[in-house]
Write a protein that holds these residues in place. Structure first.
Motif, mmCIF file in Angstrom:
data_model
loop_
_atom_site.group_PDB
_atom_site.id
_atom_site.type_symbol
_atom_site.label_atom_id
_atom_site.label_comp_id
_atom_site.label_asym_id
_atom_site.label_seq_id
_atom_site.Cartn_x
_atom_site.Cartn_y
_atom_site.Cartn_z
ATOM 1 N N GLU A 15 -24.310 21.122 17.219
ATOM 2 C CA GLU A 15 -24.928 20.525 17.330
ATOM 3 C C GLU A 15 -24.574 19.160 18.066
ATOM 4 N N HIS A 16 -25.178 18.206 19.093
ATOM 5 C CA HIS A 16 -25.781 18.153 20.450
ATOM 6 C C HIS A 16 -26.317 18.925 21.487
ATOM 7 N N ALA A 17 -24.645 20.286 21.343
ATOM 8 C CA ALA A 17 -25.477 20.993 22.557
ATOM 9 C C ALA A 17 -27.450 21.707 22.345
ATOM 10 N N GLN A 159 -35.448 12.575 21.350
ATOM 11 C CA GLN A 159 -34.293 13.214 21.531
ATOM 12 C C GLN A 159 -33.519 14.073 20.391
ATOM 13 N N ALA A 160 -34.238 14.820 19.733
ATOM 14 C CA ALA A 160 -34.440 15.404 18.444
ATOM 15 C C ALA A 160 -34.470 17.153 19.063
ATOM 16 N N SER A 161 -33.718 17.681 18.492
ATOM 17 C CA SER A 161 -33.840 19.099 17.990
ATOM 18 C C SER A 161 -34.928 19.502 16.393
ATOM 19 N N ARG A 162 -34.857 20.697 16.192
ATOM 20 C CA ARG A 162 -35.769 21.344 15.018
ATOM 21 C C ARG A 162 -34.374 21.483 14.480
ATOM 22 N N ALA A 163 -33.042 21.150 14.484
ATOM 23 C CA ALA A 163 -32.502 22.101 13.600
ATOM 24 C C ALA A 163 -32.154 21.405 12.221
ATOM 25 N N ASP A 164 -32.063 19.986 12.371
ATOM 26 C CA ASP A 164 -31.756 18.792 11.461
ATOM 27 C C ASP A 164 -33.497 19.715 9.574
ATOM 28 N N THR A 165 -34.177 18.668 10.681
ATOM 29 C CA THR A 165 -35.226 19.143 9.960
ATOM 30 C C THR A 165 -35.941 20.432 9.119
HETATM 31 C C1 MEV Z 1 -27.691 14.927 14.874
HETATM 32 O O1 MEV Z 1 -27.626 15.311 13.320
HETATM 33 C C2 MEV Z 1 -27.633 15.995 15.416
HETATM 34 C C3 MEV Z 1 -28.059 16.785 17.668
HETATM 35 O O2 MEV Z 1 -27.334 17.739 16.918
HETATM 36 C C4 MEV Z 1 -28.825 15.635 16.975
HETATM 37 C C5 MEV Z 1 -30.446 16.581 16.564
HETATM 38 O O3 MEV Z 1 -30.120 17.329 16.817
HETATM 39 O O4 MEV Z 1 -31.779 16.025 17.136
HETATM 40 C C6 MEV Z 1 -26.766 15.557 17.049
#
Ligand code: MEV
Length: 338
Positions: A15-17, A159-165
């Motif tokens: 996360e974050h990276a 400020q969002a990555s595709r990871a969560d969705t």
């Molecule tokens: C938040 O669940 C995860 C982060 O890496 C933000 C993201 O990926 O959108 C902090």
């Protein structure tokens, strides 16, 4: 009436990276958000959210943010929750080519809000799937993931990555690096979650890391190091047998990387006293490794422990409000009632 559900997730690594193009490995867990949608003739959107770690709230609005009535719940949480639902509604209207469509929406969730378990992604994913199905315009899980990302991206100011969705839509373990998102094989990892009862503001936490990274070369290096350890973790998962219980060696190697990841996230300023305390309670109880999960600032930690030791120790830790075992959710978004 159409009901769809989507799972929350924990981050094994990254996360974050991941926001800066490094890889991340989130894993969907069997805690779900369920969204029920009924189209309305009058174009309005009415939302009942009975359990989003709030006391429950009901809002009716015509689609215009300024028209929202006051409700009896913390304004920031209602704003956040309604913003995600608004964005999901916009995506569903666009996908179904029905710009005037109105909906009655009911949201139920076993995922604490803003606590690092992907509650907003799960609500957005389940919401887009249910609303498009209710309008007779069903989407593939991939397309739901893409649109859910667009919705989160809009709410989180880019400020969002595709990871969560992607993880919530597809289920299982996934790896995300920039725009490349795919499911990967992983053995059934023994996740234990500790929840401090609070949460952090994802937008603010992401902005904090961005500022540190822009100010200090060593902070940028720290973000890259998170990427390096994630790649190392991926190699371990790829070499493991996904159909068998993970070996002690594998857990211990993954746990070491999780501990390292937590240290780097703390250096980037996104841990919290409660998260550090739960991480240490888990390690002292014999967990193979433990780290915060999600944006941080409060919320949840995730540990690896096949024994009952960590869950029990977290239950007794003063900083922990709730602990539970979280099975890998192999199924992503799904229809609960057509
Ligand atoms: C938040 O669940 C995860 C982060 O890496 C933000 C993201 O990926 O959108 C902090």
């Amino acid at each position: 009436m159409t009901t769809c559900s989507a799972p929350g997730k924990v981050y094994l690594f990254g996360e974050h990276a991941v926001v800066y193009g490094e890889p991340a490995v989130p894993c969907a867990v069997e805690r779900r958000a369920r969204v029920t949608v009924e189209p309305r003739e009058d174009g309005q959107v009415r939302v009942d959210a009975a359990d989003l770690s709030l006391d429950g709230f009901t809002v009716t609005w015509g689609g215009d943010v300024d028209e929202r009535p006051a409700v009896d719940a913390p304004a920031s949480l209602v704003e956040a929750a309604t913003a995600y639902i608004d964005a999901a509604v916009a995506q569903a209207r666009d996908a179904a080519d029905a710009p005037e469509a109105g909906f009655d929406i009911a949201v139920e969730s076993d995922i604490p809000l803003g606590a690092g378990l992907g509650s907003s992604a799960a609500v957005v994913v389940a919401g887009i799937d249910a609303a498009t199905r209710a309008l007779d315009a069903p989407l593939s899980a991939d397309e739901v993931a893409r649109r859910a990302y667009e919705a989160e991206f809009a709410v989180q100011d880019g400020q969002a990555s595709r990871a969560d969705t992607f993880c919530s839509a597809m289920g299982g373990a996934v790896r995300v690096e920039g725009d490349d998102a795919r499911t990967i094989d992983a053995p059934p990892l023994p996740f234990v979650v500790g929840y401090d009862g609070g949460g952090g503001d994802t937008g603010e936490l992401v902005a904090g890391v961005r500022a540190l990274r822009e100010e200090h070369g060593f902070a940028a290096d720290t973000v890259e190091t998170v990427g390096d350890l994630t790649r190392e973790g991926e190699r371990l998962l790829a070499a493991a047998d996904a159909d068998s219980e993970p070996s002690e060696e594998l857990l211990s190697a993954l746990g070491e990387l999780m501990d390292f990841d937590h240290g780097l996230l703390a250096a980037l300023g996104v841990s919290a006293r409660s998260l550090d305390a739960m991480v240490w309670a888990a390690r002292d109880a014999g967990a193979a490794g433990a780290k915060l999960t999600g944006a941080g600032g409060g919320g949840c930690v995730v540990a690896l422990d096949p024994t009952p030791g960590t869950e029990r120790a977290l239950e007794f830790a003063a900083e922990c409000e709730r602990s539970f075992r979280a099975e890998l959710a192999t199924e992503g978004v799904r229809v609960e009632a057509p």
